[in-house]
Enzyme design. Structure first.
Site, PDB file in Angstrom:
ATOM      1  N   ASP A 194       0.757  -1.330   0.155  1.00 13.63           N
ATOM      2  CA  ASP A 194      -0.029   0.160   0.042  1.00 13.63           C
ATOM      3  C   ASP A 194       0.931   1.466  -0.052  1.00 13.63           C
ATOM      4  O   ASP A 194       0.356   2.530  -0.273  1.00 13.63           O
ATOM      5  CB  ASP A 194      -0.983  -0.105   1.244  1.00 13.63           C
ATOM      6  CG  ASP A 194      -1.914   1.142   1.161  1.00 13.63           C
ATOM      7  OD1 ASP A 194      -2.722   1.107   0.060  1.00 13.63           O
ATOM      8  OD2 ASP A 194      -2.355   1.817   2.193  1.00 13.63           O
ATOM      9  N   MET A 275      -7.989   5.612   2.768  1.00 16.79           N
ATOM     10  CA  MET A 275      -8.200   7.052   1.940  1.00 16.79           C
ATOM     11  C   MET A 275      -6.952   7.156   1.211  1.00 16.79           C
ATOM     12  O   MET A 275      -6.822   8.064   0.551  1.00 16.79           O
ATOM     13  CB  MET A 275      -8.478   7.895   2.797  1.00 16.79           C
ATOM     14  CG  MET A 275      -9.829   8.028   3.445  1.00 16.79           C
ATOM     15  SD  MET A 275     -11.329   7.783   2.389  1.00 16.79           S
ATOM     16  CE  MET A 275     -10.983   9.644   1.740  1.00 16.79           C
ATOM     17  N   ARG A 276      -5.795   6.109   1.413  1.00 13.25           N
ATOM     18  CA  ARG A 276      -4.705   6.547   0.651  1.00 13.25           C
ATOM     19  C   ARG A 276      -4.787   6.237  -0.801  1.00 13.25           C
ATOM     20  O   ARG A 276      -4.295   7.346  -1.723  1.00 13.25           O
ATOM     21  CB  ARG A 276      -3.729   5.550   1.039  1.00 13.25           C
ATOM     22  CG  ARG A 276      -2.121   5.855   0.689  1.00 13.25           C
ATOM     23  CD  ARG A 276      -0.933   5.318   1.033  1.00 13.25           C
ATOM     24  NE  ARG A 276      -0.583   5.544   2.271  1.00 13.25           N
ATOM     25  CZ  ARG A 276      -0.704   4.825   3.457  1.00 13.25           C
ATOM     26  NH1 ARG A 276      -0.970   3.510   3.239  1.00 13.25           N
ATOM     27  NH2 ARG A 276      -0.183   5.400   4.574  1.00 13.25           N
ATOM     28  N   ALA A 277      -5.690   5.450  -1.192  1.00 16.18           N
ATOM     29  CA  ALA A 277      -5.926   5.439  -2.839  1.00 16.18           C
ATOM     30  C   ALA A 277      -6.370   6.747  -3.453  1.00 16.18           C
ATOM     31  O   ALA A 277      -5.947   7.145  -4.224  1.00 16.18           O
ATOM     32  CB  ALA A 277      -6.834   4.237  -2.899  1.00 16.18           C
TER      33      ALA A 277
END
Length: 663
Positions: A194, A275-277
């Protein structure tokens, strides 16, 4: 020094080139993970990128590459005066070998001087060298867990901390993380996966003309590296100038509400975690617009950003293939393609109107293909011999009971069996052999204390010499080679039974993935045994071979055991420190070959003689049981468990564990 291969001369790999260039434009995108088969120019493209990066302004003499415009106030070489003059140097690409030590990565302290003089004598590591540059890890999926943990910490905080017995040093460590890997050798931990902003899949072209061009350019470079680089110098200069222009344009790029809604809807539709995407997609879409020379983010930028930022974030377990359903992506973007001022009543299909919410039956292409397959087809005879049946699907995997190798090993770090490792619980002390890495403070003080008067100690400080230093010995966990020996004979071929067996092996494979093991697969049926998968770190490859495993015929148990014994013999030569755990999945029957029972017994005793740890998964079912698997386990010198006992939450397994401890 050899002239680097020009980035512009790399043939094909358009997605790889674009992903690397976007990170050159906007390092905040978060790096690139390059997945692909061997021999596809992954490393060549990454190493060639450095010649395109603009020079970096640094404080003269600073080992940590501080920016003269805003130097790090906590720099070990500081303090530096802000706004002062600086020097420039080319951007660095620092390579992290998979076998590097912790001290090589984060740096090291001189413990002897720290104890005796209170001086923080710090030697910077690779993280310091990579600050404001590129940190490249080839075969990143083979990186040891303790190095992965350090990378995760540095990537999250933008700084590296080195602590040894109360003495600590901190320095900035912001870098572009680029990794290459061959999926056949195993997958990445989800946490590290990720952290990569973008991912690309590369493969060799099947077009003859393009393959010819690749060979032609490679041969030309080998014949005259300098001349080849000069031939592409003008194109490289143009790309470098375009990167500089895109960087200057980047702050002016407008990411409108409409594009943001498309990004959020896409991430929600594909059910990515966290929420990183969303953040990575927004930064990537902005970089795409800047690279194209635009000041507005368009739907095409959002689509391309999704193709680069989401595939590796959709995996729920190591057996899920990375990828994105492009039809579903287009539908989502079309549904949220309104203007930047959405209908306040939510009628435009936004999150409040329900139009963008994925339906329960939506999913990636192929998700329902297996479920839609008629059950009766699983048992149809397959061409290739009487009594042979086509493969059946594995039952739902479960959390498997932990199987381990007895004793204490010295293999590579993992999470299965006890071992003497560089990380773990401190169990004692010894004199260091070579460089001191883990100080045992109490043992060091105890060794130095009797000699203080003879050494002329007069103050409060402790006089410590190198002979006093003691290395801490630690006990942790190691990864093992888990070799599955699976009975695929006719006695195992009943549909429901073989489905349960495959589900059990799949569960053990998931456990092996989590515990960082190598796995191998030997199958036996009819009249012979086959190595379905040589030992590898890729558990998803083992799962794929297991899924397609046919059944039928007699039970050559001896052949299966002998083949497994031969595999272990070869692996001991390749990796003598890695201990093996053999998992035999069978009902214990032996019907293939002359004197099958006697041959199987002799083969089993070879494992016992070599001291190989083994477990027999007893697949016998029905009201009448012969106990053949238990007898086989005794001859192997191992233990037997039933399919039910293999479950971590099995009542029978818990009772058996209690009885074993009581005995």
């Amino acid at each position: 020094m050899t002239t680097p291969f020009p980035f512009t001369a790399v043939v094909g790999q358009d997605d790889l080139r674009l992903a690397l260039l976007l990170n050159a434009v906007s390092p905040s995108v978060g790096g690139v993970l390059v997945r692909g088969e061997k021999g596809t120019a992954k490393s060549t493209a990454v190493r060639a990128l450095t010649s395109l990066l603009p020079d970096v302004a640094v404080v003269p003499g600073c080992r940590f590459s501080c920016d003269p415009a805003s130097p790090d106030p906590g720099c070990p070489d500081g303090p530096h005066e802000g706004g002062g003059g600086g020097a420039s140097r080319p951007a660095r690409m620092v390579e992290l070998p998979v076998g590097a030590s912790e001290d090589r990565l984060v740096g090291s302290l001189d413990i002897e001087r720290a104890l005796a003089e209170g001086v923080k004598a710090f030697e910077p590591g690779l993280l310091a060298a990579a600050h404001r540059g590129i940190l490249y890890v080839d075969e990143v999926n083979l990186l040891h867990d303790h190095l992965v943990d350090l990378l995760l910490d540095a990537a999250a905080m933008g700084a590296s901390y080195v602590e040894r017995e109360g003495v600590s040093v901190r320095h900035a460590a912001r870098f572009l993380l680029v990794g290459t890997m061959n999926p056949e050798e195993g997958e990445l931990r989800p946490q590290l996966l990720d952290r990569f902003g973008l991912t690309v899949e590369v493969s060799a072209s099947r077009e003859p003309d393009q393959r010819v061009e690749v060979v032609r350019r490679r041969l030309a470079y080998d014949d005259d590296p300098a001349g080849f680089a000069a031939r592409w110098a003008d194109e490289e200069a143009a790309v470098r100038q375009r990167i500089v222009g895109a960087r200057e344009l980047l702050p002016s790029v407008r990411l409108g509400d409409g594009a943001l809604r498309q990004i959020a809807a896409t991430c929600a539709a594909f059910e990515v975690d966290g929420m990183r995407a969303d953040i990575v997609m927004a930064r990537t879409a902005t970089a795409l617009a800047a690279w194209a020379g635009r000041t507005d983010v368009l739907a095409e930028d959002v689509r391309q950003a999704a193709l680069l930022a989401l595939p590796h974030r959709r995996r729920r377990n190591p057996f899920d293939a990375p990828g994105l359903d492009e039809d579903k992506l287009d539908e989502t973007l079309e549904e949220f393609s309104g203007d930047d001022d959405p209908d306040p009543d939510g009628d435009g299909g936004g999150p409040g109107g329900g139009g963008g919410r994925p339906q329960p039956d939506e999913g990636p292409a192929g998700d329902g293909a297996d479920a839609a397959r008629p059950a009766e087809r699983e048992g149809e005879p397959a061409p290739g011999g009487a009594g042979e049946q086509s493969p059946v699907r594995a039952a739902e995997p479960f959390r498997a009971k932990v199987l381990s190798v007895p004793g204490i090993g010295e293999g590579v770090a993992g999470r299965r069996s006890r071992a003497r490792t560089e990380h773990g619980r401190t169990t004692g002390a010894r004199r260091p052999q070579g460089t001191l890495t883990k100080l045992h403070l109490a043992a060091t003080v105890q060794a130095a204390a009797p000699h203080q008067r003879a050494r002329g100690r007069s103050g409060r400080g402790l006089v410590v010499r190198r002979d006093d230093l003691r290395q801490a010995t630690r006990e942790g966990r190691e990864g093992n080679l888990v070799l599955f020996v699976v009975d695929a004979s006719g006695s195992m071929a009943a549909r429901q039974r073989m489905s349960a067996v495959k589900g059990a092996v799949l569960s053990l494979l998931l456990d092996a993935y989590q515990r960082r093991d190598k796995v191998g697969l030997v199958t036996f049926r009819r009249s012979a045994a086959d190595v379905a998968l040589p030992p590898t770190s890729s558990v998803d490859a083992a799962a794929a071979r297991l899924e397609s495993l046919p059944t039928g015929g007699r039970t050559p148990l001896a052949a299966g055991l002998l083949k497994a014994h031969d595999v272990l013999r070869v692996e001991r030569l390749r990796d003598p420190a890695r201990r093996a755990l053999v998992v035999v999945v069978t009902d214990g029957r032996a019907t293939g070959g002359p004197e099958p029972v006697a041959q199987a017994s002799r083969a089993a005793r070879l494992f016992a003689a070599d001291g190989v740890a083994s477990v027999v998964v007893d697949c016998e079912s029905g009201p009448v049981r012969l106990g053949l698997a238990g007898r086989l386990a005794g001859e192997l010198g191992g233990t037997a468990v039933t399919l039910d006992e293999l479950r971590a939450d099995s009542i029978a397994g818990l009772v058996k564990d209690v009885q074993r401890r009581a005995a």
